[in-house]
Design a protein around this motif. Structure first.
Motif, short mmCIF file in Angstrom:
data_model
loop_
_atom_site.label_atom_id
_atom_site.label_comp_id
_atom_site.label_asym_id
_atom_site.label_seq_id
_atom_site.Cartn_x
_atom_site.Cartn_y
_atom_site.Cartn_z
N ARG A 60 0.86 -1.19 0.00
CA ARG A 60 0.00 0.00 0.00
C ARG A 60 0.89 1.24 0.00
NH1 ARG A 60 -4.45 1.51 4.70
NH2 ARG A 60 -5.15 3.51 3.80
N VAL A 61 0.81 2.02 -1.06
CA VAL A 61 1.71 3.17 -1.24
C VAL A 61 0.96 4.47 -0.99
CG1 VAL A 61 3.22 4.40 -2.85
CG2 VAL A 61 3.09 1.90 -2.93
N ARG A 62 1.55 5.32 -0.19
CA ARG A 62 1.07 6.70 -0.05
C ARG A 62 2.13 7.61 -0.64
NH1 ARG A 62 -0.64 10.21 5.40
NH2 ARG A 62 -1.54 11.98 4.23
N LEU A 63 1.81 8.18 -1.79
CA LEU A 63 2.74 9.06 -2.50
C LEU A 63 2.29 10.50 -2.31
CD1 LEU A 63 5.07 9.62 -4.50
CD2 LEU A 63 3.41 9.33 -6.34
N VAL A 64 3.13 11.29 -1.67
CA VAL A 64 2.88 12.71 -1.48
C VAL A 64 3.77 13.48 -2.44
CG1 VAL A 64 2.93 14.65 0.14
CG2 VAL A 64 2.31 12.35 0.96
N SER A 65 3.17 14.30 -3.28
CA SER A 65 3.94 15.12 -4.22
C SER A 65 3.34 16.52 -4.23
CB SER A 65 3.91 14.51 -5.63
OG SER A 65 4.75 15.23 -6.50
N ASN A 66 4.16 17.49 -3.89
CA ASN A 66 3.66 18.84 -3.64
C ASN A 66 3.56 19.69 -4.90
OD1 ASN A 66 6.68 19.01 -3.66
ND2 ASN A 66 6.20 21.19 -3.49
N ILE A 67 2.90 20.81 -4.75
CA ILE A 67 2.91 21.88 -5.74
C ILE A 67 3.54 23.11 -5.09
CG2 ILE A 67 1.51 23.45 -7.14
CD1 ILE A 67 1.37 20.67 -8.24
N THR A 68 4.66 23.57 -5.63
CA THR A 68 5.26 24.82 -5.16
C THR A 68 4.57 25.96 -5.88
OG1 THR A 68 7.39 23.81 -4.65
CG2 THR A 68 7.38 26.18 -5.02
N ASP A 69 3.65 26.61 -5.18
CA ASP A 69 2.84 27.66 -5.80
C ASP A 69 3.17 29.05 -5.27
OD1 ASP A 69 1.78 27.04 -3.33
OD2 ASP A 69 -0.32 27.17 -3.95
N ILE A 70 4.33 29.18 -4.62
CA ILE A 70 4.88 30.50 -4.31
C ILE A 70 6.40 30.37 -4.39
CG2 ILE A 70 4.82 30.05 -1.81
CD1 ILE A 70 4.45 33.46 -3.66
N ASP A 71 7.00 31.22 -5.21
CA ASP A 71 8.43 31.10 -5.48
C ASP A 71 8.89 32.35 -6.22
OD1 ASP A 71 10.83 29.03 -5.72
OD2 ASP A 71 10.63 29.98 -7.69
N ASP A 72 10.17 32.65 -6.14
CA ASP A 72 10.70 33.84 -6.82
C ASP A 72 10.41 33.81 -8.32
OD1 ASP A 72 11.66 34.57 -4.37
OD2 ASP A 72 13.77 34.12 -4.81
N LYS A 73 10.51 32.63 -8.94
CA LYS A 73 10.30 32.55 -10.38
C LYS A 73 8.85 32.82 -10.76
CE LYS A 73 14.25 29.56 -11.29
NZ LYS A 73 14.77 28.31 -11.89
N ILE A 74 7.94 32.44 -9.91
CA ILE A 74 6.52 32.75 -10.14
C ILE A 74 6.31 34.26 -10.07
CG2 ILE A 74 4.19 32.50 -9.21
CD1 ILE A 74 5.10 29.71 -8.17
N ILE A 75 6.89 34.87 -9.05
CA ILE A 75 6.75 36.32 -8.88
C ILE A 75 7.41 37.07 -10.04
CG2 ILE A 75 7.36 38.27 -7.40
CD1 ILE A 75 7.21 36.29 -5.03
N ASP A 76 8.58 36.61 -10.47
CA ASP A 76 9.27 37.26 -11.58
C ASP A 76 8.42 37.22 -12.85
OD1 ASP A 76 11.42 37.78 -9.96
OD2 ASP A 76 12.64 36.11 -10.69
N ARG A 77 7.81 36.09 -13.13
CA ARG A 77 6.98 36.00 -14.33
C ARG A 77 5.75 36.89 -14.20
NH1 ARG A 77 4.01 30.75 -17.27
NH2 ARG A 77 3.02 32.03 -18.88
N ALA A 78 5.14 36.90 -13.03
CA ALA A 78 3.96 37.76 -12.82
C ALA A 78 4.31 39.22 -13.05
CB ALA A 78 3.41 37.54 -11.42
N ASN A 79 5.49 39.63 -12.57
CA ASN A 79 5.91 41.02 -12.76
C ASN A 79 6.20 41.33 -14.23
OD1 ASN A 79 5.69 41.54 -10.02
ND2 ASN A 79 7.84 41.12 -9.59
N ARG A 80 6.85 40.39 -14.92
CA ARG A 80 7.17 40.61 -16.33
C ARG A 80 5.91 40.74 -17.17
NH1 ARG A 80 10.60 36.22 -15.75
NH2 ARG A 80 9.21 34.97 -17.07
#
Length: 405
Positions: A60-80
């Motif tokens: 029985r496998v429990r696989l946790v895989s996150n979403i990084t939804d706040i990061d410098d690269k996200i902010i940089d793209r939003a600003n651009r």
């Protein structure tokens, strides 16, 4: 019993489960600021294959895989692009899961988002501050790596070497840091940037603090296996582990890293290098199963080159397997269990560090033997071998299609 290469011990050893029959895995997921590239696809497929194989074995496998939804690269793209940062993350996450669905990757058991755990991250950083393992500067809060006696365990390098090759994420800077390798746990926000409250000032968590909190929150101390691409070994995984150690917590018991996807010249593919092959384009122009087939024929720890020739070769291999499935579906075969000797050989190679190239060799050899059996009129042997082929392919997530599918 599965044996996997452990990045810490640098040998293939038994993957021990905290609870027998249950496997807890943490896989570092995407930072959602752009379309996924082939390296992302490889990482998710490698661990999808691991998960499917373990479930096929009855674990029985429990696989946790996150979403990084706040990061410098996200902010940089939003600003651009002068767009809300949440618009970018929502769109990119949708594209991510569309690509994963096309590849046949099972949805993780848990998909935590970094922004959902900021309160817990602030709490953890506060504990590090209270223990004098972290300190504040004018631009944020940093971990004092001198508080982690075995810092560098994953990298297997001295500190100077690690600093000269810190990966995609910057580890230097900030004149007020006690040591150049001290890394940000909390970054103070600039005007108009997304921010959350903390005792030290408005800001956002550092990338390395996100995964350590989410993994411990969902899987608990001493969880079984931490996974990711080889580029995450340092600094990201090293710095995750450092925070847990500084808190006196037991972190992952086993570390697994997959090799790079490289271009024809042998250079690692990543968004930062600008030589990206978009995963979305790949699954739109080719049978998405072809990428899984290509990766199955390369050991997960080895670099894999992706180009027109080997994609075409994978498509042909799939066509051969589909042709076999179609032939077996149309044959008047008795219902038989899978050939036990074949499955035993398959498990033997898979239990040896997920040796998918040899597993695929067993599958193709079994196809050959089944074709010989049916041509000689031995339908019972053919049925046992054909059933084994389907079972092995199912264990690897390789879906075969007959003419009626």
């Amino acid at each position: 019993m599965l044996h996997l290469y452990d990045t810490v011990t640098r040998d293939v050893r038994e993957l021990k489960m905290r609870e027998p029959g249950k496997l807890g895995i943490y896989l570092c997921g995407p930072t959602v600021y752009g379309p996924p590239h082939l390296g992302h696809g490889r990482a998710t497929l490698v661990y999808d294959i691991l998960r499917r194989y373990m479930e096929w074995c009855g674990v029985r496998v429990r696989l946790v895989s996150n979403i990084t939804d706040i990061d410098d690269k996200i902010i940089d793209r939003a600003n651009r692009e002068n767009r809300p940062w949440t618009e970018i993350t929502h769109k990119c996450e949708t594209v991510w899961f569309e690509a994963m669905n096309a590849l046949g990757v099972l949805r993780p058991t848990d998909v935590p988002h970094a922004t959902e755990y900021v309160e817990q991250m602030v709490q953890m950083i506060g504990e590090l501050m209270a223990g004098d393992s972290a300190y504040a500067t004018d631009d944020g809060v940093y971990l004092d790596i001198s508080s982690v006696p075995d810092y560098g365990l994953l990298a297997h390098q001295n500190l100077d070497d690690m600093l000269s090759g810190g990966g995609d994420r910057e580890v230097l800077g900030a004149a007020q840091k006690r040591h150049p390798a001290d890394f940000a746990l909390w970054k103070f926000s600039k005007p108009s940037e997304p921010s959350w409250p903390s005792p030290w000032g408005e800001g956002r968590p550092g990338w390395h603090s996100e995964c350590v909190v989410m993994s411990l929150q969902l899987l608990g101390e001493g969880f079984d296996l931490h996974c990711g691409g080889a580029d995450l070994r340092f600094p990201h995984h090293e710095n995750e582990r450092a925070q847990a150690v500084a808190l006196g917590k037991t972190f992952a018991q086993h570390w697994m890293h997959n090799g790079f996807v490289v271009d024809i010249e042998g250079e690692k593919m990543s968004k930062s290098l600008g030589n990206v092959t978009n995963l979305v384009d790949l699954v739109q122009h080719y049978d998405p199963r072809a990428y899984r087939m290509l990766l199955l024929q390369t050991h997960y720890r080895s670099p894999v080159k992706v180009g027109q020739d080997n994609i075409d070769s994978s498509v042909k291999s799939l066509a051969n397997l589909d042709g076999f499935a179609d032939r077996m579906a149309k044959a008047d075969l008795p219902t038989k269990s899978a050939d036990t000797e074949v499955l035993a050989k398959f498990r033997e190679v898979m239990d040896n560090d997920i040796d998918t190239p040899n597993a695929m060799a067993i599958i193709f050899d079994t196809v050959r033997r089944a074709n010989i059996a049916i041509e000689s009129g031995d339908t019972e042997v053919c049925a046992e071998l054909a059933t084994a082929v389907h079972e092995m392919c199912n264990a690897l997530g390789l879906v075969l299609r007959s003419g009626d599918d």
